[in-house]
Design a protein around this motif. Structure first.
Motif, PDB file in Angstrom:
ATOM      1  N   ARG A 185       4.238  13.311  10.171  1.00  0.00           N
ATOM      2  CA  ARG A 185       4.013  11.948   9.691  1.00  0.00           C
ATOM      3  C   ARG A 185       3.184  11.169  10.709  1.00  0.00           C
ATOM      4  N   ARG A 186       1.933  11.555  10.825  1.00  0.00           N
ATOM      5  CA  ARG A 186       1.090  11.004  11.875  1.00  0.00           C
ATOM      6  C   ARG A 186       0.719   9.555  11.621  1.00  0.00           C
ATOM      7  N   GLY A 187       0.493   9.200  10.363  1.00  0.00           N
ATOM      8  CA  GLY A 187       0.191   7.808  10.063  1.00  0.00           C
ATOM      9  C   GLY A 187       1.359   6.902  10.395  1.00  0.00           C
ATOM     10  N   ASP A 244      -0.600   7.739   4.978  1.00  0.00           N
ATOM     11  CA  ASP A 244      -0.035   9.076   4.778  1.00  0.00           C
ATOM     12  C   ASP A 244       0.014   9.445   3.298  1.00  0.00           C
ATOM     13  N   ARG A 245       0.137   8.448   2.448  1.00  0.00           N
ATOM     14  CA  ARG A 245       0.259   8.698   1.009  1.00  0.00           C
ATOM     15  C   ARG A 245      -1.087   8.681   0.287  1.00  0.00           C
ATOM     16  N   ARG A 253      -6.578   7.907   4.744  1.00  0.00           N
ATOM     17  CA  ARG A 253      -6.980   6.989   5.817  1.00  0.00           C
ATOM     18  C   ARG A 253      -8.137   6.088   5.383  1.00  0.00           C
ATOM     19  N   ARG A 288      -7.498  15.572   7.206  1.00  0.00           N
ATOM     20  CA  ARG A 288      -6.140  15.940   7.594  1.00  0.00           C
ATOM     21  C   ARG A 288      -5.919  17.449   7.567  1.00  0.00           C
TER      22      ARG A 288
END
Length: 406
Positions: free
Chosen positions: A138-140, A287-288, A291, A403
């Motif tokens: 979950r990088r964002g 994330d959904r 970016r 990603r």
């Protein structure tokens, strides 16, 4: 080990929220110390008889010290990570805070601010790497948690002015040394975990990055360079506009609506507080939905509010500046993640470049806006800066998210 397999190994550890909140709290303290500088402007304006231009130079010194060093620190820390730099950076900030509280002149304030800027420059790239290792898949969200700490620290500037610096004056900055000391204590708990992660994943990440870059052809390098240029332009627009609001809009409000310094700081606090909320939810949305989409909506979406703001009755300023901060800052952390995904394996350099540019561009903006306000008047200059978010349409030229390559 490939970049994908390295990332998979890191993802399997899950998201380490304890570490994320710890490093975010240090980010809060770091950026609160930086906010002390701008929070002192209404005090320094009178005690040291500073002009708008001189206040711009103080902001420039702080931001440029940080921005120039961040990508440099990031480049070397990518090659040779140094966890000990985290508490060392906070030590420099502690010295700077003590210096600001007793500086009797403009030049000595500048010198003290240099220490604060260097401390911040050292912290940010290493802090971003800690976030990278703790993020899992979950990088964002992870980057948003980290950036929320920083934005929350920055948002405290108006409150510090109202409750600390206007009553206590310049000497109130000594309280910043307590923030630095608390940050060092927390980092001494984070550093051992960070060292462990570096032993597990640090070397494979560097080898993977080298392999990935060797496999990129000239066309790929051009695409990366082009995308980074667009990101720089976006950072330029957002940072200049943010600098105009956070540094000079308080004086515009005071003079236009005949407000006291305390009352004029309330909309600035609303803008910054909304930015904290926007930063957090922006990472979740990225994330959904991706970016690029969030970056586009954040900057372009804030432009109508920016254009209206200088022309509204006072009652409308409060809700509008809050909504604008919410929208504008939703893409802040997402820009960092997008840059990291453009250059896989170079987390420190990408983070230092983007966040460093944000500080640096804001610094340059503070100087230009301050000097222009002295020359042409603050009202006219604030009207001109309201067009800056329109640069957000450049986001349409960015390549699609990467990603799958990180």
């Amino acid at each position: 080990m490939s970049v994908a397999s390295t990332r998979t190994a890191a993802v399997q550890t899950g998201t380490i929220y304890v570490i994320l909140f710890a490093i975010s709290s240090v980010h809060l303290m770091n950026d609160t110390m930086q906010a002390v500088v701008s929070a002192l402007f209404p005090v320094l304006e009178k005690s040291l008889h500073l002009s708008y231009g001189q206040m711009g130079w103080i902001a420039f010194t702080l931001s440029m010290t940080s921005s120039i060093m961040q990508p440099v620190v990031g480049y070397f820390s990518d090659r040779r990570p140094a966890p000990w730099m985290l508490p060392a950076g906070m030590g420099l900030s502690l010295i700077g805070m003590a210096g600001i509280s007793i500086a009797p002149s403009f030049l000595l304030v500048i010198l003290a601010v240099v220490f604060v800027g260097l401390g911040s420059a050292i912290f940010h790239p290493e802090g971003s790497r800690v976030v990278y290792f703790a993020a899992g898949g979950r990088r964002g969200l992870a980057q948003s948690i980290y950036q929320v700490g920083g934005n929350l620290g920055s948002s405290l500037a108006p409150l510090m002015t109202i409750f600390i610096f206007l009553p206590l004056g310049q000497t109130g900055a000594i309280w910043g040394t307590l923030l630095a000391a608390a940050a060092i204590i927390i980092l001494l708990r984070v550093v051992p975990w960070y060292k462990e992660r570096l032993n597990l994943y640090g070397k494979p990440v560097k080898r993977a990055a080298k392999t990935a870059m060797n496999e990129n052809d000239k066309r790929e390098r051009k695409v990366i360079g082009y995308a980074m240029f667009i990101l720089i332009m976006l950072v330029f627009a957002r940072s200049w506009y943010n600098s105009g609001i956070s540094t000079y809009f308080v004086f515009f409000l005071r003079d236009t609506y005949n407000l006291t310094n305390q009352a004029a700081l309330v909309p600035i606090f609303l803008f910054s507080a909304a930015g904290v909320i926007g930063t957090f939810f922006g990472g979740m949305l990225a994330d959904r939905f991706g970016r690029k989409k969030v970056i586009l909506c954040s900057i372009v979406g804030s432009s109508p509010f920016a254009l209206l703001l200088p022309h509204l009755p006072l009652a409308w300023v409060y809700p509008l500046i809050f909504v604008m901060g919410l929208v504008l800052f939703s893409g802040f952390s997402v820009t960092v993640v997008y840059a990291q995904e453009l250059v896989p394996g170079k987390v420190g350099m990408a983070s230092g470049l983007i966040t460093g540019l944000a500080f640096g561009m804001g610094a340059l903006g503070a100087v230009v806006i301050g000097e222009a306000a002295d020359l042409w008047g603050l009202t006219r200059v604030m009207n001109y800066t309201s067009f800056l978010p329109l640069f957000g349409f450049l986001t349409l030229l960015l390549p699609a998210d990467r990603r799958d390559k990180v």
